[in-house]
Design an enzyme around this catalytic site. Sequence first.
Site, PDB file in Angstrom:
ATOM      1  CG  ASP A 240       4.934   7.260  -5.742  1.00 20.46           C
ATOM      2  OD1 ASP A 240       5.026   6.349  -6.592  1.00 20.46           O
ATOM      3  OD2 ASP A 240       4.622   7.023  -4.548  1.00 20.46           O
TER       4      ASP A 240
ATOM      5  CB  SER B 123       2.513   0.048  -2.104  1.00 23.68           C
ATOM      6  OG  SER B 123       3.417  -0.250  -3.159  1.00 23.68           O
TER       7      SER B 123
ATOM      8  CG  HIS C  10       3.197   3.530  -5.635  1.00 23.47           C
ATOM      9  ND1 HIS C  10       4.216   4.079  -4.886  1.00 23.47           N
ATOM     10  CD2 HIS C  10       3.124   2.223  -5.266  1.00 23.47           C
ATOM     11  CE1 HIS C  10       4.736   3.154  -4.089  1.00 23.47           C
ATOM     12  NE2 HIS C  10       4.091   2.019  -4.306  1.00 23.47           N
TER      13      HIS C  10
END
Length: 413
Positions: A323, A36, A326
Site C-alpha cells: 500500500d 505497523s 507498507h
Amino acid sequence: MEKAFIWLCRMLYVLVAWSGVVVNGEKNILFVFGDSVIDSGTNNYIQTTKAHQANYVPYGIDMRPGASGRFSNGFVMTDYIAKKAKIPLIRPYLEPHADHSYGANFASGGAGVLNETNLGEVVSMYMQIEQFKAFKKNFTANLDQSEAHELIKNAVYFISVGINDYKVFINNYSALIADYNPATYVRAVVGNLTFEIMDLYDLGARKFVVTMPKNIGCSPAMRALHGGNCLPLGTELSEANNYLTEASLTVLEESSFHIKFIFFDQIVFMKPRTTNPQSYGFKHGSKACCGSGSFRGSFTCGEKVCGQKFSLCYNRSAYIYFDAYHCTQDLNIQAANALWEYNEPAVKPFPLGDFFNVINEKKGEENRASIPLLKEHLNSKISQMVQKMEKEGKFGSMVGRASSRKDFVVEQA
C-alpha cells in the site's frame, strides 16, 4: 515427599511454559516493539480508526487465515525471523488466550516514538514498554530470580519505529514549522527512542535489533504528492534520523558493557530495490499494489477512507510496496533474510542469527543506579551530535526552512 512434589510441579510448569527450541542450551524468545511494519494484530484489540487497522481485505490476502491485522498482503518481517529462529509466530500481547511462551508482540500500527504521535489512537512506545513491565512480571512469576534474569537477558528485542513521527511532521509541516526546527524534531525522536531502549535495558533487556525507518520521502504516498519524485523533506528527515539513531545507540553500547545492537538501515536496504527492482525479483519499485490515485499512493487500500474506492494489483509478488507505506511479504522475506544472514551493507555489525544462537556471555557487575547519569550523558552527547550534523549540512535544506526555533523536550518517562 511434599517438597519433591512441589519441585516436580514447578519443573513441569517450566517445561510446558518454556518448551521453545533450545540452541546452545538457551531457549529462543523474541519480543517485538514498534509500529505497523511489524504489528501482527495489536490494533485488532484497541479502540481506533480503520486507518490504523489492517484486519480486513485485501490485507492478508496471500496468507491463511487471511486478514489478521498485519499491514501487508501476507506476513511481516518478524514472522519470518521467528520461522528462522524455529519458534512459532509471535502473537500480539493484547490477544486473549494467546500462547506467549516464546515472547510477545507489542507493536501497534501508527505508533511513534513520541507520545503525541497519533495520541489516543494507538499504543505508543511508552505504553508498549509499560505493557512489557506487566508482561514480564507474569512471564517470570514461576521462575527463581536467576532463571528469570537469564531468560530476559538472552531474549531478542526487535524494534522498528519512527516513521509515523515523521509522517505526522510532514503532514502538519506548515503548522509545525513556525515553532519547530526539523533538526530539533529529529533530536527529540532519536533522544526519546534512546531513552526508551534504556528503559528496556533497565528491565533486563540486553540484545536489541533496531530497524531504522525506510525513506518516507520515497514511499508511494510521498511520490504521489511530488510528481512521482521522492519528497526531499521526507528524505532528509529519514536520513538524519537513521544517521543519528545509529550514532546515539553506538555511544550507548560503548557506555554500557552489557548491551549489544544489530542495526538494520532500511534506507540502505530499500534504495537499490526501488531503483532497480528487476535485480531483486520485482517489477514495480515505486508504485503500490493497493490504493488509488497516482502511484496508488492514496492510503485507501481496503477503503480505509470510508467510501473511497481503491484498486488492487493482481501479481502482488511483482511489487515492493503493498500500500502507500507498507511493503509486500516478498519484500519482508528479503528483509528477514538480510538480517539473518548478514549479507547486505544495510545490516551491521553481525548476523541476527548470532543473537539467537549465542548466549550473552558478558560478565561483570551491572550498576543499574547509574542509568539516570547515563541518560544525562547521552542527552548531552545527542545534542552535540545534532549540532555537528547541522554544521556538516546533514539536515540539508531543512534547517533553513524553519522560521523560528523551539526545542523539543525529550520525554524521560
